[in-house]
Design an enzyme around this catalytic site. Structure first.
Site, PDB file in Angstrom:
ATOM      1  N   SER A 170       0.850  -1.207   0.000  1.00 18.82           N
ATOM      2  CA  SER A 170       0.000   0.000   0.000  1.00 18.82           C
ATOM      3  C   SER A 170       0.878   1.248   0.000  1.00 18.82           C
ATOM      4  O   SER A 170       2.067   1.161   0.344  1.00 18.82           O
ATOM      5  CB  SER A 170      -0.844   0.006   1.280  1.00 18.82           C
TER       6      SER A 170
ATOM      7  N   TYR B  85      -2.164   0.094  10.790  1.00 14.22           N
ATOM      8  CA  TYR B  85      -2.114  -0.321   9.383  1.00 14.22           C
ATOM      9  C   TYR B  85      -0.782   0.039   8.734  1.00 14.22           C
ATOM     10  O   TYR B  85      -0.172  -0.798   8.066  1.00 14.22           O
ATOM     11  CB  TYR B  85      -3.278   0.319   8.628  1.00 14.22           C
TER      12      TYR B  85
HETATM   13  P1  NAP Z   1     -11.238  -6.204   0.428  1.00 12.27           P
HETATM   14  O1  NAP Z   1     -12.261  -6.049  -0.644  1.00 12.27           O
HETATM   15  O2  NAP Z   1     -11.665  -6.050   1.848  1.00 12.27           O
HETATM   16  O3  NAP Z   1     -10.484  -7.592   0.223  1.00 12.27           O
HETATM   17  C1  NAP Z   1      -9.676  -8.168   1.230  1.00 12.27           C
HETATM   18  C2  NAP Z   1      -9.560  -9.643   0.947  1.00 12.27           C
HETATM   19  O4  NAP Z   1      -8.696 -10.220   1.945  1.00 12.27           O
HETATM   20  C3  NAP Z   1     -10.893 -10.358   1.044  1.00 12.27           C
HETATM   21  O5  NAP Z   1     -10.985 -11.268  -0.027  1.00 12.27           O
HETATM   22  C4  NAP Z   1     -10.816 -11.090   2.364  1.00 12.27           C
HETATM   23  O6  NAP Z   1     -11.564 -12.303   2.282  1.00 12.27           O
HETATM   24  C5  NAP Z   1      -9.334 -11.392   2.432  1.00 12.27           C
HETATM   25  N1  NAP Z   1      -8.879 -11.730   3.774  1.00 12.27           N
HETATM   26  C6  NAP Z   1      -8.971 -10.987   4.909  1.00 12.27           C
HETATM   27  N2  NAP Z   1      -8.490 -11.681   5.945  1.00 12.27           N
HETATM   28  C7  NAP Z   1      -8.090 -12.893   5.467  1.00 12.27           C
HETATM   29  C8  NAP Z   1      -7.541 -14.054   6.045  1.00 12.27           C
HETATM   30  N3  NAP Z   1      -7.272 -14.129   7.362  1.00 12.27           N
HETATM   31  N4  NAP Z   1      -7.267 -15.116   5.262  1.00 12.27           N
HETATM   32  C9  NAP Z   1      -7.530 -15.065   3.930  1.00 12.27           C
HETATM   33  N5  NAP Z   1      -8.065 -14.003   3.324  1.00 12.27           N
HETATM   34  C10 NAP Z   1      -8.344 -12.923   4.087  1.00 12.27           C
HETATM   35  O7  NAP Z   1     -10.069  -5.102   0.227  1.00 12.27           O
HETATM   36  P2  NAP Z   1      -9.031  -4.860  -0.969  1.00 12.27           P
HETATM   37  O8  NAP Z   1      -8.922  -3.403  -1.115  1.00 12.27           O
HETATM   38  O9  NAP Z   1      -9.335  -5.681  -2.152  1.00 12.27           O
HETATM   39  O10 NAP Z   1      -7.704  -5.364  -0.253  1.00 12.27           O
HETATM   40  C11 NAP Z   1      -6.765  -6.225  -0.872  1.00 12.27           C
HETATM   41  C12 NAP Z   1      -5.373  -5.814  -0.441  1.00 12.27           C
HETATM   42  O11 NAP Z   1      -5.091  -4.511  -0.940  1.00 12.27           O
HETATM   43  C13 NAP Z   1      -5.152  -5.738   1.064  1.00 12.27           C
HETATM   44  O12 NAP Z   1      -3.887  -6.276   1.393  1.00 12.27           O
HETATM   45  C14 NAP Z   1      -5.182  -4.239   1.345  1.00 12.27           C
HETATM   46  O13 NAP Z   1      -4.463  -3.897   2.512  1.00 12.27           O
HETATM   47  C15 NAP Z   1      -4.535  -3.731   0.076  1.00 12.27           C
HETATM   48  N6  NAP Z   1      -4.789  -2.315  -0.229  1.00 12.27           N
HETATM   49  C16 NAP Z   1      -6.060  -1.841  -0.405  1.00 12.27           C
HETATM   50  C17 NAP Z   1      -6.247  -0.498  -0.700  1.00 12.27           C
HETATM   51  C18 NAP Z   1      -7.623   0.097  -0.873  1.00 12.27           C
HETATM   52  O14 NAP Z   1      -7.750   1.345  -0.860  1.00 12.27           O
HETATM   53  N7  NAP Z   1      -8.655  -0.696  -1.099  1.00 12.27           N
HETATM   54  C19 NAP Z   1      -5.149   0.352  -0.816  1.00 12.27           C
HETATM   55  C20 NAP Z   1      -3.879  -0.170  -0.642  1.00 12.27           C
HETATM   56  C21 NAP Z   1      -3.708  -1.507  -0.364  1.00 12.27           C
HETATM   57  P3  NAP Z   1     -12.357 -13.034   3.478  1.00 12.27           P
HETATM   58  O15 NAP Z   1     -12.894 -11.950   4.369  1.00 12.27           O
HETATM   59  O16 NAP Z   1     -13.396 -13.808   2.741  1.00 12.27           O
HETATM   60  O17 NAP Z   1     -11.334 -13.904   4.132  1.00 12.27           O
END
Ligand code: NAP
Length: 258
Positions: A145, A158
């Site tokens: 991120s 975070y």
């Molecule tokens: P999201 O829609 O909330 O997706 C997060 C995913 O992680 C979900 O599929 C969730 O699935 C899974 N997850 C959470 N805990 C888990 C566990 N213990 N074991 C396996 N899977 C798990 O959010 P996203 O934005 O797509 O996030 C994906 C990545 O991008 C993350 O690492 C986040 O920190 C990073 N990121 C996001 C942003 C943003 O603005 N959205 C910005 C920078 C970085 P389940 O709940 O079904 O397990």
């Protein structure tokens, strides 16, 4: 891939079939990445805790869906069983919980963030490294991120987890020099997914407010870059890619904050 994966006959893996593993594929960036890699011809093995979503995604993209909790060693062992050769691992599972200042830090939230983002990435990588090396041209993509580059008020749980996750990944880049494994760190800014909903404990209104008044990235924007990364030839390593919306200049400065 051994029969222990319980793969239906139409999904048996041909020797030349490229295999990608995407963690956290039940929503957001992970789900979009699984779709993009499947469209590029990969057999995608998708994992997350919400098995219903994983199962229907796997059916839709002709992949393999398995339950996965990256904070649970036994779950990871069951998930990777039979994966003897993997071309691409996308360490995407993760997220944030809460916006408390350090003085009011909620330990449970910090533990969740560190176990999921940091230790989850370490465990998944450790479990699949032999299979990635066995492919002869492995690729590890870790979704960190802009929070792995900056500090901001009320974000230390975070930002510290994302910095630590990034350092695990960047250390691997050094340790694996000379091995047939490439490593790419993807550093997104604001992407409209379930990220903020999770961060704010399911509060939809608070989550929507994060993206109000600007145009954030969508999950497919990030997924396309990951798929492009995977399409590069074996000698090309894209080390770090920062992807932000035009409307965002830094972690906390955007067109709505001025
Ligand atoms: P999201 O829609 O909330 O997706 C997060 C995913 O992680 C979900 O599929 C969730 O699935 C899974 N997850 C959470 N805990 C888990 C566990 N213990 N074991 C396996 N899977 C798990 O959010 P996203 O934005 O797509 O996030 C994906 C990545 O991008 C993350 O690492 C986040 O920190 C990073 N990121 C996001 C942003 C943003 O603005 N959205 C910005 C920078 C970085 P389940 O709940 O079904 O397990």
């Amino acid at each position: 891939m051994s029969p222990s994966l319980d793969v239906p006959p139409h999904q048996r893996v041909a020797p030349h079939q490229r295999i990608a593993v995407v963690t956290g594929a039940s929503s957001g960036i992970g789900e979009a990445t699984a779709r993009a890699l499947a469209a590029d011809g990969y057999l995608v093995v998708v994992g997350a805790r919400r098995l219903d979503r994983i199962t229907s995604l796997a059916e839709e993209i002709g992949g393999i869906g398995r339950a996965l909790d990256v904070t649970d060693a036994e779950s990871i062992a069951a998930f990777v069983a039979g994966l003897d050769r993997v071309d691409v691992l996308v360490n995407n599972a993760g997220g944030a919980k809460g916006v408390a200042p350090v003085a009011e830090a909620v330990e449970e939230d910090w533990r969740w963030m560190w176990e999921t983002n940091v230790i989850g990435t370490m465990r998944m990588t450790k479990a699949l490294l032999p299979a990635l090396i066995a492919s002869g041209d492995g690729l590890i993509v870790t979704v960190t991120s802009v929070a792995a580059l900056e500090a901001y008020d009320n974000g230390a749980g975070y930002t510290s987890a994302k910095h630590a996750q990034a350092l695990v990944h960047r250390t691997l880049r050094l340790e694996l020099l000379g091995q047939p494994v490439r490593l790419t760190e993807i550093l997104p800014g604001m992407v409209e997914t379930e990220f903020s909903l999770v961060r704010f404990g399911g509060d939809q209104e608070r989550s929507d407010a994060v993206y109000a008044g600007l145009t954030p990235l969508i999950a497919a924007d990030v997924a396309e870059v990951i798929a492009f990364t995977a399409s590069r030839p074996p000698h090309v390593n894209l080390d770090q890619i920062v992807i932000k919306p035009r409307d965002q200049a830094s972690a906390r400065r955007n067109t709505t904050t001025g």
